[in-house]
Design an enzyme around this catalytic site. Sequence first.
Site, PDB file in Angstrom:
ATOM      1  CE  LYS A 161       9.440  -3.148   3.916  1.00 26.75           C
ATOM      2  NZ  LYS A 161       9.959  -4.614   3.841  1.00 26.75           N
ATOM      3  CB  THR A 162       5.969  -1.581  -1.402  1.00 23.68           C
ATOM      4  OG1 THR A 162       7.328  -1.390  -0.776  1.00 23.68           O
ATOM      5  CG2 THR A 162       5.714  -0.514  -2.414  1.00 23.68           C
ATOM      6  CD  GLU A 185       7.188   0.252   1.791  1.00 19.64           C
ATOM      7  OE1 GLU A 185       8.041  -0.577   1.933  1.00 19.64           O
ATOM      8  OE2 GLU A 185       6.869   0.914   0.756  1.00 19.64           O
TER       9      GLU A 185
END
Length: 456
Positions: free
Chosen positions: A116-117, A160
């Site tokens: 996700k980052t 995020e």
Amino acid sequence: MNDIKCVHFVGIGGAGMSALAQILLEKGFKVTGSDISFSKYTERLSSLGACISIGHSPANLPPNCELVVVSSAIPESNPEIIEAASHNIKIIKRAELLAELMLMQKGIAVAGAHGKTTTSSMISYILERAEFDPTIVVGGELCNLSSNAKLGRGEYLVAEADESDGTFLLLKPHTVVVTNIEDDHLDYYGNKEKIIEAFQQFLNNVQVGGKGFLCGDDESVLSLKRPNGRDWITYGLQDTNNIIAKNINLGTKGCGFDIYYHKKALGRLELSLTGQHNIVNALGAMAVALDAGVPFQEACQYLKEFRGVERRFQLLGNYANIKVIDDYAHHPTEIKATLQAARQTHPGRLVAIFQPHRYTRTKQLYREFGESFSNADLLIITDVYSAGEKPIPGVTGELIFQEAKEKYPDKQITYLDTDKLTDYLLENAKPGDMILTLGAGNIWKIGVEFLKKLGA
């Protein structure tokens, strides 16, 4: 937020907290905060005008404090939380503030156990370079922007969505990306079924008329029901997805692949990052960019420029023909992906140093951790980084060490205290090695210290 002028952050030095603090500073709020130590994030916030205290004390709250934002890592017994409560100052979690900010723009929320980052950072960079002027709130520092946050005046806010404590369900985004679902954070959820239920609610929270981009390579993601009134797109390496990669070429300095969208060839993308996991991340980012209106060739150019995120396969140094890489990998799936990418790019010996993160995760997944180092030639397991958790009797890094020894009896595997790692590397590292420090704690410092003592 319209009536609030002064906000205090407890745990302001964390990646997610510091990003939100920076956004509020840029919006003109007075920001104060506290943390247990200085960091590059606290230094940056101080330079932007934040007043930051080291250590936690009731005296850290300014007299005119109107709102306290708390990191999920902070216990309710924290003296600043107690002080705020005694004065009836509103206390909220980080995700509540993010949800408030997301209502002011079109929220693009990226969730998932892994990736996700990087995915949110890719989306952020594409939109920034395409002059969409997005607000950016991510959990790692974009190497291209030298920051993890930016206040934008454009249509979008990219963030995020952290599922670790369930607070991502406070968000009401316009667009979501779900990278994968894994059996992580079981200390909060209890079992994977509860995690899947949470992600289902996350999809249900997407605004009507919004979008969802789902990694179709992940069975758990595919099992989610897709609520009506939103558009749903799948991406990944399998041909059943809407947007896929073909003719993949993995090189030592990046990778290239052709992108097909609804079975139509769009063109070839060259990435400066490597590893199949980053190909999948790029497909998700590309799908969001195309939906936002970024032309394909432009998006390809911006993704080619993208240099990654700190602590995601980050080169710390290359000295005396020894390359040192740091990666945030702290789950078995992440470790496998990182070591696979390293093997694809480095023909020499791979030296992996793993620092387990949290006692609860070590207790739940030590067997899976022990089996995740097939691509390492020399493996070193060290003590657990607590991340604020209390020790659990019998749970140490040695659990993973014993599993790895049993799984890979022919490998050189060592269990060492963190303070002995640098000397061990100085004695055992050889020219041609790639040394990887793995973990979400402070293991990266070992790589830096080793390079310094090596003479870099």
